[in-house]
Design a protein around this motif. Structure first.
Motif, short mmCIF file in Angstrom:
data_model
loop_
_atom_site.label_atom_id
_atom_site.label_comp_id
_atom_site.label_asym_id
_atom_site.label_seq_id
_atom_site.Cartn_x
_atom_site.Cartn_y
_atom_site.Cartn_z
N PRO A 178 69.70 -75.89 -14.97
CA PRO A 178 70.80 -75.81 -14.00
C PRO A 178 70.44 -76.38 -12.63
CG PRO A 178 70.52 -73.72 -15.14
CD PRO A 178 69.35 -74.58 -15.50
N LYS A 215 57.31 -75.72 -24.43
CA LYS A 215 57.25 -75.18 -23.07
C LYS A 215 58.66 -74.79 -22.64
CE LYS A 215 53.17 -77.81 -22.20
NZ LYS A 215 52.23 -78.25 -21.24
N ALA A 274 59.93 -72.44 -20.94
CA ALA A 274 60.20 -71.98 -19.58
C ALA A 274 60.85 -73.08 -18.75
CB ALA A 274 58.92 -71.50 -18.91
N TRP A 275 60.60 -74.33 -19.09
CA TRP A 275 61.20 -75.46 -18.38
C TRP A 275 62.72 -75.47 -18.52
CZ3 TRP A 275 59.16 -79.32 -15.26
CH2 TRP A 275 57.78 -79.24 -15.06
N LEU A 276 63.22 -74.85 -19.56
CA LEU A 276 64.67 -74.80 -19.76
C LEU A 276 65.37 -74.07 -18.61
CD1 LEU A 276 64.83 -74.03 -23.59
CD2 LEU A 276 65.22 -76.23 -22.45
N LEU A 277 64.64 -73.19 -17.94
CA LEU A 277 65.20 -72.47 -16.79
C LEU A 277 65.54 -73.41 -15.63
CD1 LEU A 277 62.84 -69.37 -16.82
CD2 LEU A 277 65.22 -69.48 -17.61
N LEU A 278 64.92 -74.57 -15.61
CA LEU A 278 65.17 -75.54 -14.54
C LEU A 278 66.41 -76.40 -14.78
CD1 LEU A 278 61.60 -76.84 -13.69
CD2 LEU A 278 63.04 -75.30 -12.35
#
Length: 103
Positions: free
Chosen positions: A57, A49, A51-55
């Motif tokens: 920061p 998943k 997309a969680w890496l975008l969180l």
């Protein structure tokens, strides 16, 4: 006239960074944010998943900035020294893990 200090390298910057993190609650919030960043990153990668890496920061800086604005009562070093500050976050995290810095 600017009040921004200049540093030739990270070794010169780190003592300043630690001065900006003298409040124990601020350091604890930095530690919690950094640990949560590692946990979420590992989970996102292993679960696929991404997309969680975008969180990351938001998580890392969110905890840190609460520490600065609410407890340290200063402006995060990130605004003036973004690269050294990010490096400082992880060095301070390590130093807390190994007991060099109390939290």
């Amino acid at each position: 006239m600017s009040d921004q200090r200049t540093f030739s390298n990270f070794s010169e910057f780190y003592p300043y960074y630690l001065e900006e993190h003298s409040d124990a609650t601020c350091r604890r919030l930095h530690f919690a944010g950094s640990l949560l960043v590692l946990i979420v990153a590992a989970w996102a990668i292993t679960s696929g998943k991404l997309a969680w890496l975008l969180l990351l920061p938001v998580i890392g800086y969110g905890f840190a900035w609460v520490g600065h604005f609410q407890f340290e009562k200063n402006r995060p070093a990130t605004f003036k020294y973004p690269v050294y500050s990010l490096m400082g976050d992880w060095v301070m995290f390590r130093d807390m893990l190994i007991g060099r810095i109390r939290f």
